[in-house]
Design an enzyme around this catalytic site. Structure first.
Site, mmCIF file in Angstrom:
data_model
loop_
_atom_site.group_PDB
_atom_site.id
_atom_site.type_symbol
_atom_site.label_atom_id
_atom_site.label_comp_id
_atom_site.label_asym_id
_atom_site.label_seq_id
_atom_site.Cartn_x
_atom_site.Cartn_y
_atom_site.Cartn_z
ATOM 1 N N SER A 64 0.811 -1.219 0.000
ATOM 2 C CA SER A 64 0.000 0.000 0.000
ATOM 3 C C SER A 64 0.845 1.270 0.000
ATOM 4 C CB SER A 64 -0.943 0.001 1.207
ATOM 5 O OG SER A 64 -1.839 -1.083 1.109
ATOM 6 N N HIS A 125 16.373 -5.008 5.245
ATOM 7 C CA HIS A 125 17.159 -3.925 5.847
ATOM 8 C C HIS A 125 18.406 -3.608 5.028
ATOM 9 C CE1 HIS A 125 15.045 -3.539 9.720
ATOM 10 N NE2 HIS A 125 14.727 -4.792 9.499
ATOM 11 N N ARG A 155 16.219 -13.505 10.683
ATOM 12 C CA ARG A 155 14.807 -13.099 10.822
ATOM 13 C C ARG A 155 14.158 -12.973 9.451
ATOM 14 N NH1 ARG A 155 12.706 -9.924 15.727
ATOM 15 N NH2 ARG A 155 11.353 -8.752 14.320
ATOM 16 N N ASP A 156 14.823 -12.253 8.562
ATOM 17 C CA ASP A 156 14.329 -12.120 7.183
ATOM 18 C C ASP A 156 14.907 -13.227 6.301
ATOM 19 O OD1 ASP A 156 12.930 -9.738 7.857
ATOM 20 O OD2 ASP A 156 14.816 -8.634 7.723
ATOM 21 N N ARG A 187 21.994 -9.618 14.768
ATOM 22 C CA ARG A 187 21.252 -8.353 14.637
ATOM 23 C C ARG A 187 20.513 -7.992 15.922
ATOM 24 N NH1 ARG A 187 16.409 -9.045 10.396
ATOM 25 N NH2 ARG A 187 15.407 -7.476 11.703
ATOM 26 N N ASP A 265 14.965 2.137 10.507
ATOM 27 C CA ASP A 265 14.507 1.975 11.889
ATOM 28 C C ASP A 265 15.480 1.217 12.791
ATOM 29 O OD1 ASP A 265 13.915 -0.365 10.525
ATOM 30 O OD2 ASP A 265 11.999 -0.709 11.525
ATOM 31 N N ARG A 266 16.123 0.195 12.263
ATOM 32 C CA ARG A 266 17.053 -0.580 13.093
ATOM 33 C C ARG A 266 18.512 -0.144 12.905
ATOM 34 N NH1 ARG A 266 15.010 -4.715 15.896
ATOM 35 N NH2 ARG A 266 12.901 -5.446 15.412
ATOM 36 N N ASP A 403 -8.118 -5.323 1.181
ATOM 37 C CA ASP A 403 -6.809 -5.607 1.753
ATOM 38 C C ASP A 403 -6.909 -6.061 3.205
ATOM 39 O OD1 ASP A 403 -3.969 -5.716 1.551
ATOM 40 O OD2 ASP A 403 -3.868 -3.906 2.770
ATOM 41 N N HIS A 463 -0.109 -9.971 0.123
ATOM 42 C CA HIS A 463 -0.467 -9.316 -1.135
ATOM 43 C C HIS A 463 -0.081 -10.237 -2.294
ATOM 44 C CE1 HIS A 463 0.228 -5.258 1.120
ATOM 45 N NE2 HIS A 463 -0.880 -5.861 1.485
#
EC number: 5.4.2.12
Length: 514
Positions: A64, A125, A155-156, A187, A265-266, A403, A463
């Site tokens: 979005s 990231h 994590r990712d 991380r 952010d991180r 959505d 999505h």
């Protein structure tokens, strides 16, 4: 007397994608006589809302935020990941003045170039390909002391997947004949974002003092020791990588430090520990005056060099309306209000001159499958009143149902959501036609058209990367153009309004007046 305006209305049906297959397709399964009739009888086309066409990596599903930025900008807006991919591919990255300047300054002073970042193929990231390019840039420019400080993901990426990445970099340094992996840490420590400064301190000490809880001769050996301690990538404790006879990689004044994460952010906390003179998160054992480069701007109040400053979007649809003394309304429920305002305006929080905003509260339910119609009735009532008010040259509206209910994975609820939307579209189309206005109906990305994952049989809550519909309702005789994308919508609206399209908008009109 004020002339009553005939508005150009854009209705964004969030998560309303187009899929030929009927299985597990809430949009096909729903009774939608209004949308069916519009699709059959009005000018229409399908447009791309994912991947390269919206500035994301190839075939990546849309979202979005990205969707609304592209809708309002009238040009493809590259996300940081893709922007860097493109720059590395065409080698503009290797001439970036901030990166080359930091490397050259350190090299000429006999200082080290430290590169740190999340060593991951996750692409959330950072991306290890970008870090590899930075290693190559430093080596090509003659830097002799190149130290890589690897933050490990898990994590990712899968929880224990760092070994192949570390091997790749150890092989690269061996081939270059200079540089090495100097430290590894999860991380969890290096990329905290909740002011857990005790974690950040462990990473900071590892980087500045070359001191950790563990030491290993090679990065892979250090990782295997962590696995033997039952630490997954994310939680690998501070490990110094240094074989016998190798110099230590503690940071010194005048060294260059390039932080290769692109998501902010991180990245902020550890950056502030290096950059802020008045830093008080923990008592720093060693304060180093390094030449610190952020890959992207992590925060406006962090005063240090930025290799890729945010691209400011000039002449978005909203700004262009204001410059041309047009009135506009943005209206949605809580869930998508930021999207029709902040994101549609290219990341500008304040409203433009002549821009009104209406926020309808989304229902207070635990999950939206419990109330799939959400607040669409109230939203439609307010939207219809605005259309008939004669106050607005243009109105941008988002219906979140497809959505938000699509994300629940509950097929029956998604069907109800789509059926509720059909009634809303009917009211809106009638109102627009009654005042001689024009209406475009589209979506920002898909979701509700794919409610089950065919591979796993589980609910599909994400999505999709499928196209979305675009329908024209109005009194102009128009012909649809194929092969469009979200960034063509703003130019399409301007063209239908008989307005000039600013040169910054590279999108093309998708409905040509015959």
């Amino acid at each position: 007397m004020l002339v009553s305006k005939k508005p150009m209305v854009l209705v964004i049906l969030d998560g309303y994608g187009y899929r030929e297959e009927q299985q597990d397709n809430a949009i096909f399964s729903a009774k939608t006589p209004v949308m069916d009739a519009l699709w059959a009888n009005r000018p229409h086309t399908l447009i791309d809302a994912s991947g390269l066409e919206v500035g994301l990596p190839d075939r990546q599903m849309g979202n979005s935020e990205v969707g609304h930025v592209n809708l309002g900008a009238g040009r493809i807006v590259y996300q940081d990941l893709t922007r860097l991919d493109v720059e590395i591919k065409d080698r503009a990255f290797f001439a970036n003045p901030v990166l080359t300047g930091a490397v050259d300054k350190a090299k000429n002073a006999g200082k080290a170039v430290h590169i740190m970042g999340l060593l991951s193929a996750g692409g959330v990231h950072s991306h290890e390909d970008h870090i590899m390019a930075m290693v190559e840039l430093a080596a090509e420019r003659g830097a002799e002391k190149i130290y890589l400080h690897a933050f490990l993901d898990g994590r990712d990426t899968p929880p224990r997947s760092a070994e192949s990445s570390l091997k790749k970099f150890e092989e690269k340094f061996a081939a270059l004949g200079k540089g090495r992996v100097a430290s590894i840490i999860g991380r969890y420590y290096a990329m905290d974002r909740d002011n857990r400064w005790d974690r950040v301190e462990k990473a900071y000490d590892l980087l500045t003092l070359a001191q950790g809880e563990f030491q290993a001769d090679t990065a892979v050996a250090g990782l295997q020791a962590a696995y033997a301690r039952d630490e997954n990538d994310e939680f690998v404790k501070a490990t110094v990588i240094r074989a016998e006879g190798q110099p230590d990689a503690a940071m010194e004044d005048g060294d260059a430090l390039i932080f290769m994460n692109f998501r902010a952010d991180r990245a902020r906390e550890i950056t502030r520990a290096f950059v802020n003179a008045d830093f008080d998160g923990f008592a720093r054992k060693k304060v180093v005056n390094v030449d610190f480069v952020m890959l992207t701007e992590y925060a406006a109040d962090i005063k240090t060099a930025v290799a890729y400053p945010p691209a400011s979007l000039v002449n978005t649809f909203g700004e262009w309306m204001a410059k041309n003394d047009k009135t506009q309304l943005r209206i949605s429920e809580t869930e998508k209000y930021a999207h029709v305002t902040f994101f549609f305006n290219g990341g500008v929080e304040e409203s433009f001159k002549g821009e009104d905003r209406i926020l309808i509260n989304s229902p207070k339910v635990a999950t939206y499958d419990l109330q799939p119609e959400m607040s669409s009735a109230e939203l439609t009532e307010k939207l219809v009143a605005a259309i008939k008010s004669g106050k607005y040259d243009t109105i941008i509206c988002n219906y979140p149902n497809g959505d938000m209910v699509g994300h629940t994975g509950v097929m029956e609820a998604a069907v109800k959501a789509v059926e509720a939307l059909d009634h809303c579209v009917e009211e809106v189309a009638k109102a627009v036609e009654s005042v001689g206005g024009q209406l475009l109906i589209t979506a920002d990305h898909g979701n509700a058209e794919q409610m089950r994952d065919p591979a796993t049989g589980q609910a599909h809550t994400a999505h999709t990367n499928l196209p979305v519909p675009l329908i024209y309702v109005g009194d102009k005789n128009v012909k649809a153009v194929e092969g469009g994308k979200l960034s063509d919508i703003a130019p399409t609206m301007l063209s239908l309004m008989g307005m000039e399209i600013p040169q910054e908008m590279t999108g093309k009109p998708l409905f040509i007046v015959e």
